[in-house]
Structure formats: C-alpha cells, structure tokens
Design a protein around this motif. Sequence first.
Motif, mmCIF file in Angstrom:
data_model
loop_
_atom_site.group_PDB
_atom_site.id
_atom_site.type_symbol
_atom_site.label_atom_id
_atom_site.label_comp_id
_atom_site.label_asym_id
_atom_site.label_seq_id
_atom_site.Cartn_x
_atom_site.Cartn_y
_atom_site.Cartn_z
ATOM 1 N N PHE A 136 0.625 -1.237 0.013
ATOM 2 C CA PHE A 136 0.011 -0.184 -0.276
ATOM 3 C C PHE A 136 0.840 1.308 0.052
ATOM 4 C CE2 PHE A 136 -3.676 -2.174 -0.210
ATOM 5 C CZ PHE A 136 -4.415 -2.446 0.911
ATOM 6 N N VAL A 137 2.229 1.341 0.632
ATOM 7 C CA VAL A 137 2.871 2.305 0.732
ATOM 8 C C VAL A 137 3.790 2.387 -0.446
ATOM 9 C CG1 VAL A 137 2.492 2.943 3.172
ATOM 10 C CG2 VAL A 137 4.289 1.713 2.473
ATOM 11 N N THR A 138 3.939 1.464 -1.356
ATOM 12 C CA THR A 138 4.859 1.359 -2.440
ATOM 13 C C THR A 138 4.091 2.582 -3.913
ATOM 14 O OG1 THR A 138 3.946 -0.570 -3.569
ATOM 15 C CG2 THR A 138 5.716 -0.671 -1.895
ATOM 16 N N SER B 131 -7.234 -1.581 5.950
ATOM 17 C CA SER B 131 -7.895 -0.591 6.083
ATOM 18 C C SER B 131 -6.892 0.577 5.458
ATOM 19 C CB SER B 131 -8.531 -0.103 7.232
ATOM 20 O OG SER B 131 -9.056 1.404 7.380
ATOM 21 N N LEU B 132 -6.916 1.129 4.105
ATOM 22 C CA LEU B 132 -5.726 1.731 3.571
ATOM 23 C C LEU B 132 -5.248 2.747 4.365
ATOM 24 C CD1 LEU B 132 -7.549 1.656 0.023
ATOM 25 C CD2 LEU B 132 -5.224 0.789 0.432
ATOM 26 N N ALA B 133 -6.263 3.710 4.676
ATOM 27 C CA ALA B 133 -5.599 5.058 5.288
ATOM 28 C C ALA B 133 -4.768 4.767 6.636
ATOM 29 C CB ALA B 133 -6.765 6.294 5.446
ATOM 30 N N VAL B 134 -5.347 3.876 7.334
ATOM 31 C CA VAL B 134 -4.771 3.645 8.510
ATOM 32 C C VAL B 134 -3.221 2.787 8.349
ATOM 33 C CG1 VAL B 134 -4.875 2.064 10.892
ATOM 34 C CG2 VAL B 134 -6.822 3.666 10.138
ATOM 35 N N ASP B 135 -3.472 1.711 7.169
ATOM 36 C CA ASP B 135 -2.359 1.215 6.831
ATOM 37 C C ASP B 135 -1.058 2.097 6.574
ATOM 38 O OD1 ASP B 135 -0.563 -0.386 4.707
ATOM 39 O OD2 ASP B 135 -1.129 -1.688 6.413
ATOM 40 N N VAL B 136 -1.523 3.156 6.078
ATOM 41 C CA VAL B 136 -0.366 4.183 5.638
ATOM 42 C C VAL B 136 0.248 4.576 6.799
ATOM 43 C CG1 VAL B 136 0.098 6.528 4.858
ATOM 44 C CG2 VAL B 136 -1.508 4.795 3.707
ATOM 45 N N HIS B 137 -0.299 4.817 7.994
ATOM 46 C CA HIS B 137 0.598 5.097 9.017
ATOM 47 C C HIS B 137 0.998 3.962 9.817
ATOM 48 C CE1 HIS B 137 1.192 7.066 12.711
ATOM 49 N NE2 HIS B 137 0.636 6.485 13.512
ATOM 50 N N LEU B 138 0.409 2.837 9.817
ATOM 51 C CA LEU B 138 0.891 1.670 10.345
ATOM 52 C C LEU B 138 1.928 0.725 9.966
ATOM 53 C CD1 LEU B 138 -2.313 0.544 12.165
ATOM 54 C CD2 LEU B 138 -0.681 1.852 13.355
ATOM 55 N N SER B 139 2.139 1.000 8.548
ATOM 56 C CA SER B 139 2.978 0.140 7.782
ATOM 57 C C SER B 139 4.389 0.337 8.534
ATOM 58 C CB SER B 139 2.927 0.625 6.194
ATOM 59 O OG SER B 139 3.361 -0.228 5.410
ATOM 60 N N ASP B 140 5.116 -0.889 8.491
ATOM 61 C CA ASP B 140 6.199 -0.970 8.867
ATOM 62 C C ASP B 140 6.652 -0.426 10.424
ATOM 63 O OD1 ASP B 140 7.739 -1.185 5.790
ATOM 64 O OD2 ASP B 140 8.950 -1.618 7.357
#
Lengths: 226, 554, 334
Positions: free
Chosen positions: B310-312, B377-386
Amino acid sequence: MEQQREAGTLGMWVFLVTEIMFFGGMFLAYTLYRSMFPAAFASASNHLDITLGAVNTGVLILSSFTMAMAVYFTQIGKRRPQILCLVLTLILGLTFLGIKAVEYHDKYTDRLIPGHLIPSAPFGPAVNEHGKPPDHHKLTLLTGATLPQVEMFYWIYFAMTGMHALHMIIGAGLLTFLLIYSIKGRFDPEYHSPVEVIGLYWHFVDIVWIFLFPLLYLLGRHLEHG
Amino acid sequence: MKAIESFETPRPSEVNYINAQYGLKSWLLTKDHKRIALLYLGSITFFFFIGGLYAMMIRLELLTPQGDLLQSTTYNKVFTQHGIIMIFFFLIPSIPATLGNFLIPMMIGAKDLAFPRINLLSWYIYLLGGIITIYALLAGGVDTGWTFYTPFSTTFSNSYVVAAGLGIFINGFSSILTGLNFIVTIHTMRAPGMTWFRMPLFIWSHYATSLIMILGTPVIAITVLLLAFERVSRVGIFDPGLGGDPVLFQHLFWFYSHPAVYIMVLPSMGVVSELVANFSRKNIFGYSFVAFSSLAIAVFGFLVWGHHLFVTPQSVYAGMIFSFLSFAVAIPSAIKVFNWTATLYRSSISYDTPMLYALGFIGLFTVGGMTGLFLASLAVDVHLSDTYFVVAHFHYIMVGGALMGYLGGLHYWWPKISGRMYPEGWGRFAALVIFVGFNLTFLPQFVAGYLGMPRRYHAYPPEFQVFNVLSTAGASILGFGMLIPAIYFVWSMRYGKHAEANPWHLPGLEWRTQSPPPTENFEVTPVVTWDAYEFAPREEIEVVGKFGPEAERI
Amino acid sequence: MQSWIPLVPDSASTFSWKVDALYFYLSGVTLFFTLLISAVLIFFVIRYRRRTPYEIPRPIAGSHKLETLWTIIPFVIAMTMFAWGARLYFEQYKPPQNAIEVYVVGKQWMWKLQHATGQREINELHVPVGRKIKLIMTSEDVIHDFFVPAFRTKTDVVPGRYTTLWFEATKPGKYHLFCAEYCGMNHSGMTGSVIVMEPREFDNWLSGNTGSTTPAVAGQQLFQTLGCVSCHGANGEGGRGPTLAGLFRREQQLEGGQKVIADEAYIKESITNPQAKIVAGFGPIMPTFQGQVTEDQLIQLIAFIKSLPGGAATPGASPAATPAATGSPTRNIR
C-alpha cells in the motif's frame, strides 16, 4: 493397483501444476518488461536465430509424438516398438539440447550475455580502439530501444530457456531410466505407470517451449530484418 | 451414553510403530508416515529453539533505546534470521509435517500416505535446506530482512544472501511434496464409507493448506532464484539501472508470502476444530460452513498480496481492490470463530490442556484477525505500515494462533503418538504461563506501533522504552513457559503414565487403534458408517433455526 | 519522558485527526468483538463445564439463520471500514495543486532535502503551518520510506522513480522523521525531524538560509554546461529538439501516435533514456546523459524546466490528469 495408478497420475498432474506456477513468475516478468520496452524486445528477438528456434520446436513436437507412441506401445505390450520410440524421444530431446547449445554459443560470441553488453558494467566489454563499444554482430537497435533494455531481454531469455533446458536435461535422465527398465522388461500392460507419468512430464516440458518460442523468437518479425 | 460405550477398543498388543524395528537405519530409511512425523518433530523443534534464541537477542537489545548490546549489523542479521528460521523452518512445516503426516492417514482409515517414499524424501529435502541455511547463518549471516527486498538484497547487502536463498529454495520443495502427498492421499485413499463430508475438519484444513502449498511455493522458488541470479550476475530484472523495477520483486515475493501465512494458520484452525469438538463432546456447529471456509480462505488468500504494497508506488486503484479483498478474506475466519463458539453452547466442556490451548487460540486469533483489519484499511495502513503494530499483529496470528494450535494438538495427540500421557497439572500451568507471557509481550507493541515506533530498528527514541521493557518482560515469561512442555514431553517418554488406546474416550478413527499405533495403523481396514464427531446417535442430531421445512444435515 | 502513556502521537497535520478517528472506530469494533467473544467463551466454559464423566450433550448441528447473520453483519461492518479507509487514502495520495514543493533524495543513511527556493537541508525539513507541502522524492540506492508519525503519512522512496507525499501541517513543533523501509546497516539511524513553524518564523528561516541557489537556477546552469541549449535553445524555445517552455504537465504527442503527460518522471527519462519516447516530428538524435548526472542534478534540471514560462504556473493549460503519487501520469483522480 488401480488405486496406485490413479494416485500416481494425480500426483504427476499436481506436480505439473506447481511447475506452471514456477514458470509463471518468469512469464510475468517477461510480460511486464515487454510491455515497457517493446522496441528493445523486438530488436533483440529479431536477432535470435528463427531457423534454429523453429527446428527446435519441430524437434520437440515430434518427440512428444514419439513419447506418446512409446506409452501406447507399452499399453498394448509391444516391447520392441516401445523401446524404439523411447530411444527416438531421447535422441530428439538431446538434439534439442544440442541446438540450444549452439544458440547459446552464438550469443556468447556475439557478446550478448547479460553483464557483457554495456561497457560500464562490471563484466562489460572494453571500449575498442575507436572509442566505441564493440559491434554486437548484426544486432540493430530499433527506434526507442536501448542497450540496457536489450540486456533485460537477454537476461529473461537466458533465465527462461535455461530453466527450460534444465527441465529437458532432467527429462532426458528420466527417459534413460525408462529405457533401462524397458529393456529389462519391467513394464507391461498391467504395470506401466512410470511410462505414462514421465510421458506427462515430457509433454509438459514440450508445452512450455511452445509458449516460449513465439514469445521470445517471433517478436518484431514484421519489422526490418537484423 | 450409548455411543461412547459402543466404541470398539482394540486388543492391546506389544508391537507398535515405535518398537517394530530398532536401529538408526530403520528410522532414517523408514517409509512409515508416523516415524517420518517424529523425524520432523525433532528437526522443527530444533529450529524453533534457534529461532527463539534470536528472538531473545532481539528483545534483550530492545530493552534500552540505545543500540548497546549488539552492533547494528549484527542486530540486522538477528532479526532477519529470526524471521527466516521461524517462518520457513518452523511454522510452515510445523503442523502439516508432524501432526498432518501422523494423523491424516489414520483419520481417513488408510495405512499410509499415497507416496511414502516421497514423504521421506521431503524430510531429507527439508534437512538439506536447513543445513544450507545454517551454513549461511554460521558463515556470516544474512541481513536483508526475511523479505529480501531489492535492490538492497541484490546489490547492496554484503551478507550470505545467495546461500540463504538457496536454503529457502530447497526447503520449498519439501513443502510442495508434502502438499502433493496430502492432496493425492485425501482424494484417493479414504476408507470405504469415508465420504468428503464425513472427514474430520482437520483433514479439510490440511487439504486447503496443501492447495496453497502447491500453488504458492513454486512462485517463491522462482523469485528466490531470480534474486540469486541477479545477485550473482550483477544485472537483472529488479535493477533500476537497467530500467528494471525493484517493486516487481515485492509483487512476486508477496504473491507467495501472503498465502504462506494461511499455510501457517489453516492447519492450526483444523486442530482447533478437533479440540473444540472433542473436548466439548459435540459435533462442530456448522460443519460444512467451517469446511468451506477453509477452502475460501485458501482461494481468497491468493488475491490479497497487494496489501503489503500500500505504501509503494503500486497504483491507488489496485490498492483499493486489494483492500476490499483483504476485508473479504477475513470473513471466513470470522465464520469459523463464531462456529467454534456456538459449538460450546450446551456442550460438555472439560478443562484439559488441549482445550485451554484451543480457547486461547480463539481469543488471540480474534485479536490478531481484527488487528489485521486495521492494516487492510488503507488510510490507517499508511500510518501503521512498517511499525510495531504490524509486528504485533502477525505475532498474534503466528504465536497466539498457529503456535497455540500446534501445542494444543501436540498435547491432545501425545498419548496416541507416544503411548504416554503428559502431566496434566504442568500442562495447564504451562498453558497459562504462555498465555500471560504472550499477551504481555505483544500487546504493548500495538500501542508502540501506532505511536510511530518503526520496525527493524535496533535503537529507538526514548519515549518508546516503556513499551519495549514491558514487551521484553513478557517475552521472558513466554520463553519460560515454552520450556516447560519441552521438558515434560521428553520426561513423559520415559516416566509418563501409559496411555490406553482411547484415553479421551472419543469417536475419531485415530482413537480406534492402539496407542501407539501399529505400523499399518489398523489391523483391519475400517468401513466408515458414521460422521465426524458423532458423539450422539445420528437420529438425535438436530438443526435449529433452519430455513426449510425438513431438518437437514449441516 | 512522558508522565502518562499516550495512545496516539502528536497530531500535526490535517490528516492526523482523520486517521485517528478511523483508528478509534477500528479499535472500538475490535474491543467490542474481542470482549464479546471472550465473555461468551468464558460464560459457556463455566456454565457448560463437564459435570459427569460420560455425559453427551444435545447435538445441535447448526443453524442457517445464524450462519447468515454472522456472515452478513461482519461483512457489512468490514465494508464500512473499507470505504472509510479507501476514501481517506485517496485524499492522502492525491497530490494537491498549488503546493510548496520540496525535493527529497534518500540515500543510505540520510535524507537530503532541497526547497524550491534553494535552501538545502540534511535530515531536517522546515515547513510553514497551514500550507500544503508536496515532497517529490527519489532514492540514490535502495528503497527507503519517508515516515512522519505526527502527520500520519508515509511513502516508499524508490530508486529509479519519483514518488510523492503531501501534507498540510497544523501545529508548530518538532516532529520525528523516520525511515520506514529497512535499508541496511544504519536504518535506525536514518532519522530526523520535521520542524513546523508559524509563517512569519518560516519566512525568517528562509531568508536566513540562502546561500544555495535555487534548484531551478542551478538547473539553468546545468542546462548550459551540459549543452542542452544547442538543441533546445537557451530558454527552452526549441530548435533541433522539442520546445521545453511550457512543457511541464502538458500532454506530449509521440512518434507512433502515443500520448504522454510530461511529468517529472517523463523529463527524467528523456534525459537518461531519450530514445524511449521520441516526440512526434523529431528524430532520435538526443544523446543520453545516463551516468553523467546525479539524482540531485536531475532534480535541478527538472526544476528548471518546470520554471520555464507557460508550464505548471498555469494549471488551466493542462486539464488532463494530475500525476498520481504512484507515478501513473495518465490517471485522472477525481
């Protein structure tokens, strides 16, 4: 016995599905880069020897026929034709590998090995006395193609045909084993599942080549010849 | 009352698969699926402790914000190797290769798997892969992360990437052959009368797992091979210098590695189905829903790999499709949890150790699964990724889920496998310690992750220290808890109480032969006329809340 | 050190409270179902514990109604989570118009930043409050990730392409910047700060920090020294090569009929691999500069071309798509 035969055949089909997934990754890479670099792929493909490729395709298709005949003869119990067909299949398979070796050698002499195309790369060729990179014999770059992209094509070419050739070598080994056991008379109409199952494998390897040949050899043939 | 009493108990005999033949050769060249299961049990336990050692080093380092215990290069190797060993050499084979190998033929009334020699071969392949990987570890280690992202792994890492990759590549074939064996066995070797819908849910789970094994593992095989080629030839398809795409590697890698997590958890769910049914003396509520949900998870599991990207620079629209599918794949798992819970309604629950692990699984898998929704959940994953949120999420599934199921199954079938009982008091104590230790380890990591603590950091800002200290404290308790079963299982092999053929008094096929079983499993091939978990006579089974006028079998 | 343990980091961007709201919703649902299932399990385990050794309970096999209910309800809840997350994600990754641009180059193990006005920073980014900031990023070596927890956003920084990240800061302060994609030995050391300032303070900071030429001016110098003027003209008016003035974000017609949007990635490709896309009406005569320009210099050249009049300054000239952060120039995000 029947259950074992059924199990053996099912097992080989399952294995072949795994092989499809295995080759699938490389087909994905090929698809991606071909769509990104159409000119480079066409240029490089043009330079591959279509005669040798076509002969190889014919050889493999014929070998699948002789393999199927070998299975048939085993099923009806005719040992001599069975052994003959196995021998023919093996010879055809080795012919394929021999022609492949010739092609690989040609690539080597034309310096079309990944890592050797671009002067600045670690294994790259030295610039010749005129300050230019050496001539890639007969390889013409179409508009929009660059050497790095051509290198990408050859990387994929060697990876895919190399992996295929490896499977052919394994197939040749399996055929040898079949031959030895056939000569010893181990297979008859009641028990011949190794012949059937290895036949399936051989057909699969043939089918992979039938996909590889057009994708690698037949791009850009409508354009000017290299 | 009647059903239990009518179970036939076999005549006890002195000869079983363990003492049928003596000598190293009889074990190393065995074709008996039960012996092969034990061979696997020994080897995966070995790798588990190596992986656990690495975990200990990680947690010790992270006690303080500074990187003071290990050098950063060492730490990078430690977390990489923790991942590689735990995933490829412990979790993926664990239940299928030990419990699956042991029980699948017995549960379907067969003498062995379809291809016993291939079964043995797959163990040797596993060992070969393991030895090559251990070589890579000892020769200097790997520091790319178990995810091997390019171009770091192809061009910049100075560690033993090719060796480790080779070990993983070879190990993959062990997985493929096991899956192949299970599929053919389940299709062709069921005893007369054992229809698909009479099979225990353990078999359904392993069938679904095997589908994933055969379809997914070849993709990681070719991916690792392409990575190795590129590293060796110093050019390749992931190299941006040639116009290649480093993100292509991630797609190829995750196409396998996401389904791989279902390889790790589906067998465990199969075990939990067995435990919940058998320790509450009731058939699983919604049997066919649970069976089909295993297949649904296997299929959908192949469609969601992009949620790791998602963040790539993956397309935003592709992201949306993957997000939607990732939510969809959670639903079959939820269905299982609800069905297991409903099974307990009006049942007869015993508090034996296996049941404790099953209950632990249900609770912890719920947390793990729902925190997965945060990441879908896309928007939260952006913050939580890695961040550590991801680490906590997958450990809840892998340890709180898969490992709990494995331990529960091991305890449940221990009398069948070894002919001895483990000490029940210690079993319950260890289960509790593991449960507490586990939660203390990983719950704080959710909070740390949302606060922004990135993963794979060997030094971190001081405000995260309190979470790390709690986590390490929990890990110590967890580690202690794991040692207890290790000790008493070994102890029980010599001093444990002898177990009878059916110590838990259950109707499953595997309990209708002696403990430990004879080499050929059953003296006479059974003819199956009953359903799985048929505690009560068939006439008494009822379906409530039905739609049609007649009561149907679920 | 904190005297109390917070659950969320500083909220410093327009995204923060939005992401937090979704997070709290997800947490609430998770807590609810976890507690519900745990409570039911505990209740059942106590209420239905085995009382006599050989009892067999009533065998209830299933319920279609229940199965339907507990399939549909979770699915609906899951869809709300999906829709909310997807909408917010769109907002996070749709680059805004009229943003202040900052160029970022990530390399092992530091961040190099350059404002469009010329200021260079290492591992620190000063930004004003209340303005949209757009980061245009690439990597010199391996994949990194630009992560600011206080802003609730991050994006991978990939070699060989540009990725974009945007935010609008809401609260002055100093916030963590982390690299969030493992990149080797000093990955944990590749940290820094984003410093948000009141507009006036920011202007002071800007004026106190000149010394470097702006990227656009540096790019103009490169444009001359590298010989670009001989084909493209001193002001990009064209000649043997295509016109560059007003090029940025315009649709470009290529030989062979294809159309592309001239974004940062296109310009970079034209410099490093000019044969890949030939503008209609021109020949394949531009030489490649691959290996002769660094990532920083490429950014400067791109900044110069962007600054040529007729381009990005007039957004109405390019009704075609805004390039997405994902690098797909022809996609139109509404």
